[in-house]
Design a protein around this motif. Structure first.
Motif, PDB file in Angstrom:
ATOM      1  N   VAL A 168      -2.718  35.379  50.951  1.00 25.15           N
ATOM      2  CA  VAL A 168      -3.002  33.933  50.885  1.00 25.15           C
ATOM      3  C   VAL A 168      -1.960  33.155  51.664  1.00 25.15           C
ATOM      4  O   VAL A 168      -2.280  32.188  52.393  1.00 25.15           O
ATOM      5  CB  VAL A 168      -3.055  33.474  49.415  1.00 25.15           C
ATOM      6  CG1 VAL A 168      -3.188  31.955  49.334  1.00 25.15           C
ATOM      7  CG2 VAL A 168      -4.219  34.149  48.697  1.00 25.15           C
ATOM      8  N   ALA A 169      -0.718  33.571  51.550  1.00 22.59           N
ATOM      9  CA  ALA A 169       0.339  32.879  52.284  1.00 22.59           C
ATOM     10  C   ALA A 169       0.146  33.012  53.786  1.00 22.59           C
ATOM     11  O   ALA A 169       0.312  32.039  54.543  1.00 22.59           O
ATOM     12  CB  ALA A 169       1.703  33.445  51.868  1.00 22.59           C
ATOM     13  N   LEU A 218      -2.726  33.523  55.300  1.00 24.23           N
ATOM     14  CA  LEU A 218      -3.897  32.737  55.671  1.00 24.23           C
ATOM     15  C   LEU A 218      -3.557  31.265  55.760  1.00 24.23           C
ATOM     16  O   LEU A 218      -3.993  30.557  56.687  1.00 24.23           O
ATOM     17  CB  LEU A 218      -5.011  32.974  54.641  1.00 24.23           C
ATOM     18  CG  LEU A 218      -6.384  32.365  54.972  1.00 24.23           C
ATOM     19  CD1 LEU A 218      -6.911  32.942  56.274  1.00 24.23           C
ATOM     20  CD2 LEU A 218      -7.362  32.619  53.837  1.00 24.23           C
ATOM     21  N   GLN A 219      -2.756  30.773  54.822  1.00 23.84           N
ATOM     22  CA  GLN A 219      -2.329  29.372  54.876  1.00 23.84           C
ATOM     23  C   GLN A 219      -1.454  29.122  56.103  1.00 23.84           C
ATOM     24  O   GLN A 219      -1.572  28.075  56.753  1.00 23.84           O
ATOM     25  CB  GLN A 219      -1.580  29.018  53.597  1.00 23.84           C
ATOM     26  CG  GLN A 219      -2.456  28.984  52.350  1.00 23.84           C
ATOM     27  CD  GLN A 219      -1.657  28.713  51.099  1.00 23.84           C
ATOM     28  OE1 GLN A 219      -0.421  28.753  51.114  1.00 23.84           O
ATOM     29  NE2 GLN A 219      -2.355  28.447  49.992  1.00 23.84           N
ATOM     30  N   LYS A 220      -0.604  30.091  56.394  1.00 16.73           N
ATOM     31  CA  LYS A 220       0.248  29.948  57.569  1.00 16.73           C
ATOM     32  C   LYS A 220      -0.579  29.905  58.857  1.00 16.73           C
ATOM     33  O   LYS A 220      -0.297  29.118  59.767  1.00 16.73           O
ATOM     34  CB  LYS A 220       1.241  31.111  57.617  1.00 16.73           C
ATOM     35  CG  LYS A 220       2.221  31.026  58.774  1.00 16.73           C
ATOM     36  CD  LYS A 220       3.189  32.198  58.751  1.00 16.73           C
ATOM     37  CE  LYS A 220       4.145  32.118  59.929  1.00 16.73           C
ATOM     38  NZ  LYS A 220       5.094  33.274  59.951  1.00 16.73           N
ATOM     39  N   ALA A 231      -3.749  28.899  59.036  1.00 13.41           N
ATOM     40  CA  ALA A 231      -4.511  27.645  59.061  1.00 13.41           C
ATOM     41  C   ALA A 231      -3.644  26.467  59.476  1.00 13.41           C
ATOM     42  O   ALA A 231      -4.110  25.539  60.162  1.00 13.41           O
ATOM     43  CB  ALA A 231      -5.133  27.386  57.687  1.00 13.41           C
ATOM     44  N   SER A 232      -2.382  26.487  59.069  1.00 15.09           N
ATOM     45  CA  SER A 232      -1.497  25.371  59.418  1.00 15.09           C
ATOM     46  C   SER A 232      -0.751  25.601  60.724  1.00 15.09           C
ATOM     47  O   SER A 232      -0.110  24.681  61.232  1.00 15.09           O
ATOM     48  CB  SER A 232      -0.483  25.155  58.289  1.00 15.09           C
ATOM     49  OG  SER A 232       0.310  26.324  58.102  1.00 15.09           O
TER      50      SER A 232
END
Length: 579
Positions: A233-234, A236-238, A240-241
């Motif tokens: 998840v981390a 994926l968030q990284k 996306a951002s």
């Protein structure tokens, strides 16, 4: 659109289990390898107890003492051969000591080493190839980092097999040496065997130490993370951002600039009037083509600028490589592109508004563009859209308004080669359908044109007949028979339904052969009477025979009814002017 193809690649990278594993150190100590690839059972044990650490420390101290003794011996040795031999032994001891210390350190720290902090990169000499490598190095570094862990695991497994093979060989050699030493009584031989045994024991110890280090590293790299979901998840968030946002911004910038400039180009293209002279229209085409090229270039530069400002060297490097590949491909196909550009500017061998032959059919070039339009008014669905590269090798020409665009039209009566008589029902750019004796027959365009269709409906038709009389009529054939037969035919034709389509009748003496006197009878009709073609043909034969019976004319025994040969087509003008 090229970047859209990269999106699945990045998601694949994120979803790869290797990517979500624990991080790998940037570098590892050098590991000796050999070409031996014998497969053995892999050891999964990795002792790290205090006893193992103590044994390593003892071995390190013994190695240091041995190195110190060799150093003293080197100082006392003056023989060059002996000096070289001692130096080689010192180098081997130094490498062994370094490996032992690294083993001790990695067993305590779980595979980490101070060597990773002191590693220096090699400086390459300056040249243009190295400079290009520096430009794409961030891209290669990121790709290398994405695959570093699986590559490291594979490398360690290969080294593990090599060290296990070395250990097995050393055990075998030591066992044989110990057996030979127990059976030897000569003191000199014993000393030599002991020295050789010590060397093999030393190699076995080195292989065992390296194997312990490899097992420790493999155990650390293969252990799954307890926080795998959170790490995914981390990441994926990284994405996306970070890179995902950069990709969206670059694509948005490209699409925005492209749409804006293309819309501006369409507005400009509508400003000139269609009644402008060809020179003005050619200039407008050149401006439109230049604007389209600038649109793609500016949109690409904006996307690259966005990636540069965002500092995303991976996507920027991929885009640079893509641009280099496109430029290289353009260089190889530049001559053909120049010819296509000339066509788009209406300056090539094919020009707008002219006549061109494509697939055996004449076409009028309605418009020249990336997808050009060809038009044939006599074909059902006679509108073709062709890419510009299909027209590069063709040649067009101006045409006359009287030129025909196809041998026939729908509902025309035609005769094909071999006396195939029928009515055209449908003709398209691919097929022609003809009604023959009540049945519909389909021909391809090539087959239809290859049968030399004769159109009876377009400009009318003529029915020529050669009729042979006996030589006994030689004295009266010119003065009596010819005018009488003409009058008789005119009288009979006047009573027929197709008489309004008759435009001319020719009855003349044709030639005298060895066995007969030949008369030429030709009836000429308008195209409206094409449907009565065979009826007229039969009527003329029947009427001529009736005239012979009525006036007692003797027909030659070799009488044959034939069509007018092509060499006698020049007689047809006499029909309208018999004199």
């Amino acid at each position: 659109m090229t970047f859209l193809k990269l999106v699945p690649f990045f998601f694949f990278v994120l979803l790869s289990p290797d990517i979500c594993a624990q991080p790998v150190p940037a570098a590892k100590p050098a590991i000796a390898t050999t070409t031996t690839t014998t497969t053995t059972k892999q050891s999964t044990e990795s002792p790290s107890s205090e006893e193992s650490l103590h044994e390593l420390l003892v071995t390190i101290k013994e190695t240091e003492k041995e190195r110190a003794a060799l150093s003293e011996q080197l100082k006392r040795t003056s023989d060059p051969a002996g000096v070289q031999q001692i130096q080689e032994q010192l180098e081997s001891l130094n490498q062994r000591l370094l490996d032992l210390k690294n083993s001790f350190e990695e067993m305590v720290t779980g595979g980490l080493s101070l060597a990773t902090l002191t590693r220096k990169s090699e400086e390459a000499p300056f040249d243009w190839q190295k400079e290009l490598e520096k430009i794409v190095r961030p891209l290669l570094d990121e790709l290398k980092q994405l695959t570093e862990q699986p590559r490291k695991i594979e490398q360690l497994k290969s080294e593990q097999m090599v060290q296990e093979d070395r250990l097995q060989l050393a055990d075998t050699a030591i066992a044989k040496l110990e057996k030979a030493l127990s059976q030897t009584t000569v003191s000199s031989v014993k000393r030599a065997l002991k020295e050789l045994l010590n060397q093999w024991q030393e190699q076995r110890e080195n292989a065992e130490n390296r194997l312990q280090r490899i097992n420790t590293q493999l155990q650390r790299l293969s252990t799954p993370s307890d926080e795998l979901g959170e790490e995914f998840v981390a990441r994926l968030q990284k994405f996306a951002s970070g890179r995902g946002l950069n990709l969206v911004l670059a694509l948005s910038g490209f699409v925005l600039i492209y749409v804006a400039l293309m819309g501006l180009g369409r507005i400009i293209s509508r400003l000139p009037s269609r009644k402008h002279e060809p020179g003005t229209r050619r200039l407008a085409r050149a401006v439109a083509l230049l604007l389209r090229a600038l649109t793609v270039i500016l949109a690409s530069l904006i996307a690259m600028l966005i990636l540069y400002v965002r500092g995303d060297w991976l996507l920027l490097g991929l885009m640079i490589l893509l641009m280099i590949g496109l430029t290289w491909g353009l260089q190889k196909s530049l001559p053909r592109y120049i010819r296509e550009i000339r066509l788009l500017l209406n300056m090539g061998g094919v020009r707008e508004g002219e006549r061109i032959l494509y697939n055996g059919i004449p076409w009028r070039i309605a418009s020249l563009n990336l997808f050009s339009t060809l038009y044939n008014p006599l074909l059902h669905g006679g509108l073709l859209r062709l890419p510009i590269d299909r027209l590069v090798d063709l040649q067009s020409r101006p045409y006359s308004p009287e030129e025909s665009w196809f041998p026939s039209q729908e509902s025309d009566i035609v005769i094909l080669e071999g006396d195939i008589y029928g009515k055209v029902l449908l003709q398209t750019p691919e097929i022609v359908q003809i009604q023959i004796i009540g049945a519909t027959t389909t021909f391809s365009i090539a087959d239809y044109l290859g049968k030399n269709p004769r159109n009876l409906s377009r400009d009318g038709f003529a029915i020529p007949i050669i009729f042979k009389l006996d030589y006994q009529h030689q004295e009266v054939i010119l003065t009596d028979i010819v005018p009488t037969l003409r009058a008789y035919l005119e009288e009979q034709l006047a009573q027929q339904s197709f008489h309004p389509h008759l435009t001319g009748l020719l009855v003349e003496f044709n030639e005298a052969t060895n066995s007969s006197l030949n008369l030429l009878i030709v009836g000429v009709f308008t195209g409206a009477g094409a449907e009565d073609y065979w009826s007229i043909h039969r009527f003329l034969h029947r009427t001529i025979l009736s005239a012979c019976n009525h006036y007692n004319w003797v027909i030659s025994f070799d009488q044959l009814t034939v069509h007018l040969p092509p060499t006698q087509q020049s007689l047809l003008p006499l029909v309208n002017n018999p004199t």
